[in-house]
Scaffold this motif. Structure first.
Motif, PDB file in Angstrom:
ATOM      1  N   UNK A  38       1.118  -1.299   0.083  1.00 50.88           N
ATOM      2  CA  UNK A  38      -0.008  -0.052   0.022  1.00 50.88           C
ATOM      3  C   UNK A  38       0.823   1.047   0.021  1.00 50.88           C
ATOM      4  N   UNK A  39       0.626   2.292  -0.769  1.00 50.70           N
ATOM      5  CA  UNK A  39       1.343   3.376  -1.291  1.00 50.70           C
ATOM      6  C   UNK A  39       0.449   4.749  -0.567  1.00 50.70           C
ATOM      7  N   UNK A  40       1.290   5.578  -0.166  1.00 55.16           N
ATOM      8  CA  UNK A  40       0.721   6.748   0.297  1.00 55.16           C
ATOM      9  C   UNK A  40       1.453   8.133   0.050  1.00 55.16           C
ATOM     10  N   UNK A  41       0.675   9.119  -0.251  1.00 53.93           N
ATOM     11  CA  UNK A  41       1.301  10.452  -0.300  1.00 53.93           C
ATOM     12  C   UNK A  41       1.261  10.888   0.870  1.00 53.93           C
ATOM     13  N   UNK A  42       2.182  11.429   1.446  1.00 49.53           N
ATOM     14  CA  UNK A  42       2.341  11.934   2.748  1.00 49.53           C
ATOM     15  C   UNK A  42       3.402  13.364   2.769  1.00 49.53           C
ATOM     16  N   UNK A  43       3.007  14.317   2.951  1.00 48.20           N
ATOM     17  CA  UNK A  43       3.619  15.639   2.835  1.00 48.20           C
ATOM     18  C   UNK A  43       4.301  15.385   1.416  1.00 48.20           C
ATOM     19  N   UNK A  89       9.977  16.209   3.161  1.00 49.87           N
ATOM     20  CA  UNK A  89       9.614  16.532   4.349  1.00 49.87           C
ATOM     21  C   UNK A  89       8.323  16.090   4.716  1.00 49.87           C
ATOM     22  N   UNK A  90       8.048  15.970   5.981  1.00 48.90           N
ATOM     23  CA  UNK A  90       6.746  15.474   6.549  1.00 48.90           C
ATOM     24  C   UNK A  90       6.481  16.329   7.811  1.00 48.90           C
ATOM     25  N   UNK A  91       5.380  16.749   8.117  1.00 44.67           N
ATOM     26  CA  UNK A  91       5.211  17.245   9.460  1.00 44.67           C
ATOM     27  C   UNK A  91       3.747  16.922  10.277  1.00 44.67           C
ATOM     28  N   UNK A  92       3.693  17.367  11.328  1.00 40.98           N
ATOM     29  CA  UNK A  92       2.623  17.369  11.965  1.00 40.98           C
ATOM     30  C   UNK A  92       1.300  17.896  11.155  1.00 40.98           C
ATOM     31  N   UNK A  93       0.348  17.151  11.179  1.00 35.69           N
ATOM     32  CA  UNK A  93      -1.029  17.271  10.423  1.00 35.69           C
ATOM     33  C   UNK A  93      -1.010  16.931   9.074  1.00 35.69           C
ATOM     34  N   UNK A  94       0.169  16.450   8.525  1.00 39.87           N
ATOM     35  CA  UNK A  94       0.112  15.973   7.201  1.00 39.87           C
ATOM     36  C   UNK A  94      -0.566  14.689   7.112  1.00 39.87           C
ATOM     37  N   UNK A  95      -1.472  14.389   6.032  1.00 34.69           N
ATOM     38  CA  UNK A  95      -2.526  13.309   5.891  1.00 34.69           C
ATOM     39  C   UNK A  95      -1.725  12.167   5.015  1.00 34.69           C
ATOM     40  N   UNK A  96      -2.167  11.012   5.538  1.00 33.66           N
ATOM     41  CA  UNK A  96      -1.861   9.945   4.612  1.00 33.66           C
ATOM     42  C   UNK A  96      -2.776   9.606   3.350  1.00 33.66           C
ATOM     43  N   UNK A  97      -2.544  10.001   2.087  1.00 32.52           N
ATOM     44  CA  UNK A  97      -3.311   9.920   1.015  1.00 32.52           C
ATOM     45  C   UNK A  97      -3.061   8.651   0.332  1.00 32.52           C
TER      46      UNK A  97
END
Length: 185
Positions: A102-107, A153-161
């Protein structure tokens, strides 16, 4: 799924049960974004590269919801996000619903779910109680390792799409339960 905390840790020397070792399990929340490289999180210490880090285990995520379960079992432990050695504390992460691949866009990143996290004595040291290792094995609260397909980069609040679903593959919980049976827990 959404990032609640980004966590990194420095290499720490620990003595537990008369054994001294180095570990990177002592992670704490950080302000701002963290950079996910292809083999590790920038600035995060991996002391045992045989079992942690690398392409298949570049980023470790653990569920916010699992914390309530452990807080009830260990009411005298001073909990902070990163307690389980995770780089990302994630709301609504459920190992029973995430399949390998499973693959996700995160930040700025793209992450692919790869394997479960197996507990070791360092988790026992972190909790100052080896009972947690067996208790950890007796749940499906193992967390998820991710491969970084696109760094960033990822940060607090970023969603896993979710951008790819691999329901034909086993879930992370299925992998964990299979490993648990092989270990005899």
């Amino acid at each position: 799924m959404k990032i609640i905390s980004t966590n990194i840790g420095a290499r720490k020397e620990v003595t537990f049960k008369n054994k001294t070792f180095f570990t990177g399990i002592y992670k704490s929340p950080v302000e701002g974004s963290i950079f996910l490289n292809s083999k590790a999180v920038k600035g995060d210490e991996i002391s045992d590269k045989k079992y942690h880090g690398g392409i298949l285990q570049a980023v470790y995520a653990y569920s916010l919801e699992h914390y309530a379960f452990w807080k009830e079992k260990y009411p005298n432990v001073n909990f902070n996000f990163g307690m389980f050695g995770e780089n990302l504390t994630v709301k609504d992460l459920d190992e029973r619903n995430i399949h390998t691949g499973d693959t996700f866009k995160v930040g700025e990143t793209i992450l692919e779910a790869t394997i479960q996290r197996d507990p070791c004595y360092k988790l026992g040291a972190r909790f100052n109680d080896m009972k947690i290792v067996k208790q950890f094995w007796n749940t499906t609260f193992c967390g998820v390792y991710f491969k970084v397909l696109q760094t960033g980069n990822v940060k607090v609040g970023d969603e896993f799409i979710q951008i790819k679903s691999c329901t034909e593959n086993p879930t992370i919980a299925d992998l964990y339960l299979t490993k648990k049976i092989k270990k005899g827990f």
